[in-house]
Design a protein around this motif. Sequence first.
Motif, PDB file in Angstrom:
ATOM      1  N   TYR A  19       0.839  -1.206   0.000  1.00 45.52           N
ATOM      2  CA  TYR A  19       0.000   0.000   0.000  1.00 45.52           C
ATOM      3  C   TYR A  19       0.873   1.255   0.000  1.00 45.52           C
ATOM      4  O   TYR A  19       0.589   2.224  -0.713  1.00 45.52           O
ATOM      5  CB  TYR A  19      -0.932   0.011   1.212  1.00 45.52           C
ATOM      6  N   TYR A 157     -11.474  -0.212  -3.315  1.00 45.05           N
ATOM      7  CA  TYR A 157     -11.535  -1.055  -4.508  1.00 45.05           C
ATOM      8  C   TYR A 157     -12.305  -0.464  -5.691  1.00 45.05           C
ATOM      9  O   TYR A 157     -11.762  -0.431  -6.807  1.00 45.05           O
ATOM     10  CB  TYR A 157     -12.091  -2.440  -4.166  1.00 45.05           C
ATOM     11  N   SER A 161      -9.716   0.525  -8.636  1.00 47.62           N
ATOM     12  CA  SER A 161      -9.724  -0.400  -9.762  1.00 47.62           C
ATOM     13  C   SER A 161     -10.005   0.338 -11.061  1.00 47.62           C
ATOM     14  O   SER A 161      -9.323   0.132 -12.079  1.00 47.62           O
ATOM     15  CB  SER A 161     -10.779  -1.485  -9.521  1.00 47.62           C
ATOM     16  N   LEU A 187      -4.752  -5.128  -5.877  1.00 48.59           N
ATOM     17  CA  LEU A 187      -6.141  -4.907  -5.478  1.00 48.59           C
ATOM     18  C   LEU A 187      -6.976  -6.179  -5.628  1.00 48.59           C
ATOM     19  O   LEU A 187      -7.809  -6.492  -4.767  1.00 48.59           O
ATOM     20  CB  LEU A 187      -6.761  -3.788  -6.323  1.00 48.59           C
ATOM     21  N   LYS A 191      -8.943  -8.112  -2.726  1.00 50.43           N
ATOM     22  CA  LYS A 191     -10.380  -8.358  -2.858  1.00 50.43           C
ATOM     23  C   LYS A 191     -10.712  -9.827  -2.624  1.00 50.43           C
ATOM     24  O   LYS A 191     -11.626 -10.169  -1.877  1.00 50.43           O
ATOM     25  CB  LYS A 191     -10.859  -7.921  -4.244  1.00 50.43           C
TER      26      LYS A 191
END
Length: 198
Positions: A19, A157, A161, A187, A191
């Motif tokens: 991150y 997300y 995304s 990501l 998820k």
Amino acid sequence: MSQTVQFVAPEELARANFYALIARLFYASPDAQLVAELRQAQPIGGEGMLAAAWREMVEACASAFPVTLENEHTVLFVGTGKAEVTPYLSHYVMKYSSENPLVELRQQLSAWRIGRREEVPEYEDHISGIFEAMRFAIATQQRSYEEQRKFFGRFIYPGASAFCNAVIASPNARFYRPVARFAHAFLEIEKTAFEMDG
């Protein structure tokens, strides 16, 4: 009075570091030191999409020069008047003009006692700000997995995304195309992990 030092599991620290790296790369173009560090970075094990995207990003550093990267970052995310690809994630999730996801994000960050520094001009929904908030929640505050899952699903997300897809599609993205592919791969892994544990 001694203070208890909280242990951060290696896998959680690795997540937080990803991150942090993505936040740093999208906040400003990498300087010579960061480019050199990425060139020397160890490969990610396995043959999955994250390992492949990491390898592509590291290989892109071999021909990267800081001045060129700065120009590309400016063209893509700053621009003169309007950026080609906006780094503000609210842009990608607003369905109606009356919506303001930034307000909800600010409320969540305030509840977590995370605030924007006064000298930082970017709004809180800048991809780098949101990713840095997640890093802080993982590595420093050590928020519960459920809290992280909700924050990821609501604030990270959907917008991130779409942002990565916009960068990948840009004809002006050279270095930042593999960066966006790496971010997108990360990501997707996040998820999937949240869905499995949710």
